[in-house]
Design a protein around this motif. Sequence first.
Motif, mmCIF file in Angstrom:
data_model
loop_
_atom_site.group_PDB
_atom_site.id
_atom_site.type_symbol
_atom_site.label_atom_id
_atom_site.label_comp_id
_atom_site.label_asym_id
_atom_site.label_seq_id
_atom_site.Cartn_x
_atom_site.Cartn_y
_atom_site.Cartn_z
ATOM 1 N N GLN A 114 -24.388 -32.365 -4.699
ATOM 2 C CA GLN A 114 -22.993 -33.153 -4.896
ATOM 3 C C GLN A 114 -23.255 -34.765 -4.875
ATOM 4 O OE1 GLN A 114 -20.233 -30.850 -2.342
ATOM 5 N NE2 GLN A 114 -19.047 -30.897 -4.470
ATOM 6 N N GLU A 149 -18.481 -23.064 -10.094
ATOM 7 C CA GLU A 149 -17.118 -23.510 -9.562
ATOM 8 C C GLU A 149 -17.525 -25.155 -9.577
ATOM 9 O OE1 GLU A 149 -14.180 -22.039 -9.301
ATOM 10 O OE2 GLU A 149 -15.169 -20.439 -10.127
ATOM 11 N N LEU A 150 -18.521 -25.610 -9.127
ATOM 12 C CA LEU A 150 -18.491 -26.907 -8.986
ATOM 13 C C LEU A 150 -18.591 -27.514 -10.330
ATOM 14 C CD1 LEU A 150 -21.318 -27.858 -6.528
ATOM 15 C CD2 LEU A 150 -19.042 -28.011 -6.246
ATOM 16 N N LYS A 152 -17.111 -26.219 -12.943
ATOM 17 C CA LYS A 152 -15.632 -26.068 -13.509
ATOM 18 C C LYS A 152 -14.594 -26.994 -13.153
ATOM 19 C CE LYS A 152 -15.438 -21.076 -14.215
ATOM 20 N NZ LYS A 152 -14.910 -19.713 -13.573
ATOM 21 N N ASP A 153 -15.149 -27.454 -11.689
ATOM 22 C CA ASP A 153 -14.223 -28.663 -11.171
ATOM 23 C C ASP A 153 -14.648 -29.949 -11.953
ATOM 24 O OD1 ASP A 153 -12.867 -26.998 -9.487
ATOM 25 O OD2 ASP A 153 -14.266 -27.484 -7.683
ATOM 26 N N ALA A 154 -15.847 -30.275 -12.357
ATOM 27 C CA ALA A 154 -16.271 -31.360 -13.083
ATOM 28 C C ALA A 154 -16.798 -31.531 -14.411
ATOM 29 C CB ALA A 154 -17.078 -32.066 -11.958
ATOM 30 N N PRO A 155 -16.289 -30.537 -15.351
ATOM 31 C CA PRO A 155 -16.910 -30.380 -16.441
ATOM 32 C C PRO A 155 -17.461 -31.590 -17.323
ATOM 33 C CG PRO A 155 -14.468 -30.011 -16.847
ATOM 34 C CD PRO A 155 -14.775 -30.424 -15.375
ATOM 35 N N ASP A 157 -18.581 -34.223 -15.876
ATOM 36 C CA ASP A 157 -19.528 -35.011 -15.097
ATOM 37 C C ASP A 157 -21.098 -34.523 -15.533
ATOM 38 O OD1 ASP A 157 -21.445 -36.150 -12.960
ATOM 39 O OD2 ASP A 157 -19.733 -35.961 -11.467
ATOM 40 N N SER A 160 -23.201 -32.151 -13.777
ATOM 41 C CA SER A 160 -23.052 -30.847 -14.000
ATOM 42 C C SER A 160 -23.879 -30.155 -14.963
ATOM 43 C CB SER A 160 -21.585 -30.547 -14.722
ATOM 44 O OG SER A 160 -20.540 -30.627 -13.514
#
Length: 201
Positions: A114, A149-150, A152-155, A157, A160
């Motif tokens: 992250q 899920e990470l 999906k939260d930052a598509p 970025d 990702s």
Amino acid sequence: MFFGDEIHFLSLQDIITEHMAENKKDYSYLDKLAIQPEKWNELDKNEFQVMTFRTCFLYGESQNKKMIPVLFQMYDHLQSNTSSIERIKMLTALSASIRKNKPKAIMALFPFIQVEEEGNVIRTASQFFVNLSVISNKEYSSGAKILIELVKDAPLDRNSAYILLGLLDINNDKIDKLISLLKSVIGNEVKSILHNNGVSL
């Protein structure tokens, strides 16, 4: 004084491994400094790396969310003082210690996913995270779902993309199916990075 050579870092890895396995060397004084960012510059490079290793491991064990701000700040500081090769070596040592001593502590790898800015480190950390989740939860998909899920939260970025590359490197049909569902969600930069690495969802 900073040392960038691999010999120095391997000696650090030996120190860390010895500490985690047999507690031969006492680094407990670093735990107090971990919550005093104003004193981090007083540590030499070796001490700071050991402190980061210990703090990551402690977070993995406790999953205490109150630790996250200081842990992420610490990792950011680590990035400014180490090469990506050094961080991959630390990641490898940390993963080995988790595998040997505390399989449930896989969240210790989260800063490498992250906070990290270098794609290869994120990609490698994602692989380790999912592989360790097999030991922790007996299946690949548990770790993969957390990472998806990470994404999906930052598509949009770019990081990702490297998480996805790490997941795809594992070459598991269940994971690949989960990733294929993200095709309509991820942004153009993510798709471009995947494409440049020979991947098309």
